[in-house]
Design a protein around this motif. Structure first.
Motif, PDB file in Angstrom:
ATOM      1  N   MET A   1       0.842  -1.175   0.000  1.00  0.00           N
ATOM      2  CA  MET A   1       0.000   0.000   0.000  1.00  0.00           C
ATOM      3  C   MET A   1       0.893   1.246   0.000  1.00  0.00           C
ATOM      4  SD  MET A   1      -2.466   1.466   3.008  1.00  0.00           S
ATOM      5  CE  MET A   1      -3.434  -0.012   3.140  1.00  0.00           C
ATOM      6  N   LYS A   2       0.630   2.122  -0.952  1.00  0.00           N
ATOM      7  CA  LYS A   2       1.429   3.335  -1.060  1.00  0.00           C
ATOM      8  C   LYS A   2       1.227   4.216   0.172  1.00  0.00           C
ATOM      9  CE  LYS A   2       2.612   7.173  -3.963  1.00  0.00           C
ATOM     10  NZ  LYS A   2       2.484   7.880  -5.196  1.00  0.00           N
ATOM     11  N   ARG A   3       2.318   4.784   0.618  1.00  0.00           N
ATOM     12  CA  ARG A   3       2.271   5.670   1.782  1.00  0.00           C
ATOM     13  C   ARG A   3       2.101   7.118   1.294  1.00  0.00           C
ATOM     14  NH1 ARG A   3       6.270   1.747   3.238  1.00  0.00           N
ATOM     15  NH2 ARG A   3       5.562   0.613   5.076  1.00  0.00           N
ATOM     16  N   ASN A   4       0.853   7.448   0.949  1.00  0.00           N
ATOM     17  CA  ASN A   4       0.569   8.805   0.469  1.00  0.00           C
ATOM     18  C   ASN A   4       0.943   9.847   1.516  1.00  0.00           C
ATOM     19  OD1 ASN A   4      -0.490   8.041  -2.099  1.00  0.00           O
ATOM     20  ND2 ASN A   4      -2.377   7.424  -1.081  1.00  0.00           N
ATOM     21  N   TRP A   5       0.743   9.503   2.777  1.00  0.00           N
ATOM     22  CA  TRP A   5       1.061  10.446   3.855  1.00  0.00           C
ATOM     23  C   TRP A   5       2.548  10.795   3.858  1.00  0.00           C
ATOM     24  CZ3 TRP A   5       4.650   8.821   7.322  1.00  0.00           C
ATOM     25  CH2 TRP A   5       4.858   7.452   7.462  1.00  0.00           C
ATOM     26  N   LEU A   6       3.400   9.810   3.538  1.00  0.00           N
ATOM     27  CA  LEU A   6       4.839  10.053   3.526  1.00  0.00           C
ATOM     28  C   LEU A   6       5.220  10.963   2.357  1.00  0.00           C
ATOM     29  CD1 LEU A   6       7.613   9.501   4.740  1.00  0.00           C
ATOM     30  CD2 LEU A   6       7.689   7.372   3.412  1.00  0.00           C
ATOM     31  N   GLU A   7       4.649  10.689   1.211  1.00  0.00           N
ATOM     32  CA  GLU A   7       4.887  11.536   0.048  1.00  0.00           C
ATOM     33  C   GLU A   7       4.400  12.964   0.320  1.00  0.00           C
ATOM     34  OE1 GLU A   7       3.927  11.722  -4.748  1.00  0.00           O
ATOM     35  OE2 GLU A   7       2.842  10.289  -3.492  1.00  0.00           O
ATOM     36  N   ASP A   8       3.235  13.091   0.946  1.00  0.00           N
ATOM     37  CA  ASP A   8       2.687  14.417   1.257  1.00  0.00           C
ATOM     38  C   ASP A   8       3.609  15.195   2.193  1.00  0.00           C
ATOM     39  OD1 ASP A   8       0.464  13.813  -0.303  1.00  0.00           O
ATOM     40  OD2 ASP A   8      -0.832  13.350   1.415  1.00  0.00           O
ATOM     41  N   ILE A   9       4.102  14.533   3.235  1.00  0.00           N
ATOM     42  CA  ILE A   9       5.009  15.207   4.178  1.00  0.00           C
ATOM     43  C   ILE A   9       6.282  15.638   3.456  1.00  0.00           C
ATOM     44  CG2 ILE A   9       6.494  14.882   6.205  1.00  0.00           C
ATOM     45  CD1 ILE A   9       4.262  13.038   7.337  1.00  0.00           C
ATOM     46  N   ARG A  10       6.836  14.737   2.640  1.00  0.00           N
ATOM     47  CA  ARG A  10       8.067  15.058   1.909  1.00  0.00           C
ATOM     48  C   ARG A  10       7.865  16.281   1.016  1.00  0.00           C
ATOM     49  NH1 ARG A  10       9.338  13.954  -3.100  1.00  0.00           N
ATOM     50  NH2 ARG A  10       7.856  12.255  -3.371  1.00  0.00           N
ATOM     51  N   LYS A  11       6.754  16.306   0.301  1.00  0.00           N
ATOM     52  CA  LYS A  11       6.476  17.433  -0.601  1.00  0.00           C
ATOM     53  C   LYS A  11       6.213  18.719   0.174  1.00  0.00           C
ATOM     54  CE  LYS A  11       5.044  14.782  -4.593  1.00  0.00           C
ATOM     55  NZ  LYS A  11       3.963  14.447  -5.535  1.00  0.00           N
ATOM     56  N   GLN A  12       5.542  18.615   1.326  1.00  0.00           N
ATOM     57  CA  GLN A  12       5.308  19.800   2.162  1.00  0.00           C
ATOM     58  C   GLN A  12       6.623  20.404   2.634  1.00  0.00           C
ATOM     59  OE1 GLN A  12       2.750  18.526   5.351  1.00  0.00           O
ATOM     60  NE2 GLN A  12       0.959  18.338   4.025  1.00  0.00           N
ATOM     61  N   ARG A  13       7.614  19.556   2.844  1.00  0.00           N
ATOM     62  CA  ARG A  13       8.935  20.026   3.271  1.00  0.00           C
ATOM     63  C   ARG A  13       9.770  20.523   2.087  1.00  0.00           C
ATOM     64  NH1 ARG A  13       6.212  18.996   7.139  1.00  0.00           N
ATOM     65  NH2 ARG A  13       6.806  17.888   9.020  1.00  0.00           N
ATOM     66  N   GLY A  14       9.230  20.353   0.873  1.00  0.00           N
ATOM     67  CA  GLY A  14       9.930  20.812  -0.325  1.00  0.00           C
ATOM     68  C   GLY A  14      11.155  19.981  -0.658  1.00  0.00           C
ATOM     69  N   MET A  15      11.099  18.697  -0.346  1.00  0.00           N
ATOM     70  CA  MET A  15      12.250  17.828  -0.553  1.00  0.00           C
ATOM     71  C   MET A  15      11.975  16.796  -1.645  1.00  0.00           C
ATOM     72  SD  MET A  15      13.413  17.172   3.392  1.00  0.00           S
ATOM     73  CE  MET A  15      14.984  16.434   2.957  1.00  0.00           C
ATOM     74  N   THR A  16      13.027  16.396  -2.328  1.00  0.00           N
ATOM     75  CA  THR A  16      12.941  15.321  -3.298  1.00  0.00           C
ATOM     76  C   THR A  16      13.202  13.993  -2.586  1.00  0.00           C
ATOM     77  OG1 THR A  16      15.294  15.360  -3.839  1.00  0.00           O
ATOM     78  CG2 THR A  16      13.838  16.832  -5.126  1.00  0.00           C
ATOM     79  N   GLN A  17      12.890  12.906  -3.268  1.00  0.00           N
ATOM     80  CA  GLN A  17      13.198  11.592  -2.707  1.00  0.00           C
ATOM     81  C   GLN A  17      14.708  11.464  -2.488  1.00  0.00           C
ATOM     82  OE1 GLN A  17      11.419   8.824  -5.485  1.00  0.00           O
ATOM     83  NE2 GLN A  17       9.509   8.796  -4.329  1.00  0.00           N
ATOM     84  N   GLN A  18      15.499  11.996  -3.407  1.00  0.00           N
ATOM     85  CA  GLN A  18      16.956  11.914  -3.279  1.00  0.00           C
ATOM     86  C   GLN A  18      17.442  12.654  -2.032  1.00  0.00           C
ATOM     87  OE1 GLN A  18      19.218  10.187  -5.568  1.00  0.00           O
ATOM     88  NE2 GLN A  18      20.296  10.350  -3.628  1.00  0.00           N
ATOM     89  N   GLU A  19      16.882  13.832  -1.775  1.00  0.00           N
ATOM     90  CA  GLU A  19      17.291  14.606  -0.600  1.00  0.00           C
ATOM     91  C   GLU A  19      16.949  13.870   0.699  1.00  0.00           C
ATOM     92  OE1 GLU A  19      16.981  19.201  -2.204  1.00  0.00           O
ATOM     93  OE2 GLU A  19      15.112  18.144  -1.692  1.00  0.00           O
ATOM     94  N   VAL A  20      15.758  13.289   0.764  1.00  0.00           N
ATOM     95  CA  VAL A  20      15.378  12.542   1.965  1.00  0.00           C
ATOM     96  C   VAL A  20      16.306  11.342   2.138  1.00  0.00           C
ATOM     97  CG1 VAL A  20      13.557  11.187   3.083  1.00  0.00           C
ATOM     98  CG2 VAL A  20      12.975  13.284   1.864  1.00  0.00           C
ATOM     99  N   ALA A  21      16.552  10.637   1.046  1.00  0.00           N
ATOM    100  CA  ALA A  21      17.433   9.472   1.112  1.00  0.00           C
ATOM    101  C   ALA A  21      18.829   9.865   1.591  1.00  0.00           C
ATOM    102  CB  ALA A  21      17.511   8.797  -0.256  1.00  0.00           C
ATOM    103  N   ASP A  22      19.381  10.915   1.021  1.00  0.00           N
ATOM    104  CA  ASP A  22      20.729  11.362   1.404  1.00  0.00           C
ATOM    105  C   ASP A  22      20.794  11.736   2.877  1.00  0.00           C
ATOM    106  OD1 ASP A  22      21.596  11.004  -1.211  1.00  0.00           O
ATOM    107  OD2 ASP A  22      21.527  13.145  -1.712  1.00  0.00           O
TER     108      ASP A  22
ATOM    109  N   ILE B   1      10.188   2.333   0.088  1.00  0.00           N
ATOM    110  CA  ILE B   1       9.461   2.553   1.346  1.00  0.00           C
ATOM    111  C   ILE B   1       8.277   3.482   1.101  1.00  0.00           C
ATOM    112  CG2 ILE B   1       9.627   3.616   3.644  1.00  0.00           C
ATOM    113  CD1 ILE B   1      12.580   2.549   3.675  1.00  0.00           C
ATOM    114  N   GLU B   2       8.503   4.562   0.358  1.00  0.00           N
ATOM    115  CA  GLU B   2       7.442   5.531   0.106  1.00  0.00           C
ATOM    116  C   GLU B   2       6.286   4.919  -0.683  1.00  0.00           C
ATOM    117  OE1 GLU B   2       8.244   9.903  -0.659  1.00  0.00           O
ATOM    118  OE2 GLU B   2       7.376   9.342  -2.593  1.00  0.00           O
TER     119      GLU B   2
END
Length: 73
Positions: free
Chosen positions: A1-22, A34-35
């Motif tokens: 199940m996709k974690r829409n909440w995680l994607e939403d939080i990441r986007k609210q913080r203005g971050m890319t998947q690469q930035e979160v991973a790093d 994971i997302e």
């Protein structure tokens, strides 16, 4: 199940998947899995992602079983 909440939080913080991973010390493909819900994070990985994005790490583990709670007397 996709974690829409995680994607939403990441986007609210203005971050890319690469930035979160790093900032969380993992590869982008690992974070992406994971997302999108293809992998569950370990406790230590959940804590790192949560610290990076600013939420409770336990949120990763609250989503499972919420729809099937049973009352126990």
């Amino acid at each position: 199940m996709k974690r829409n909440w995680l994607e939403d939080i990441r986007k609210q913080r203005g971050m890319t998947q690469q930035e979160v991973a790093d900032k969380s010390g993992m590869t982008r493909p690992h974070y992406t899995m994971i997302e999108i819900g293809a992998r569950d994070p370990s406790v230590s990985v959940a804590m790192k992602i949560a610290k990076t994005l600013g939420f409770r790490w336990t949120k990763f583990f609250e989503e499972k079983g919420n729809g099937s709670k049973q009352l126990v007397n």
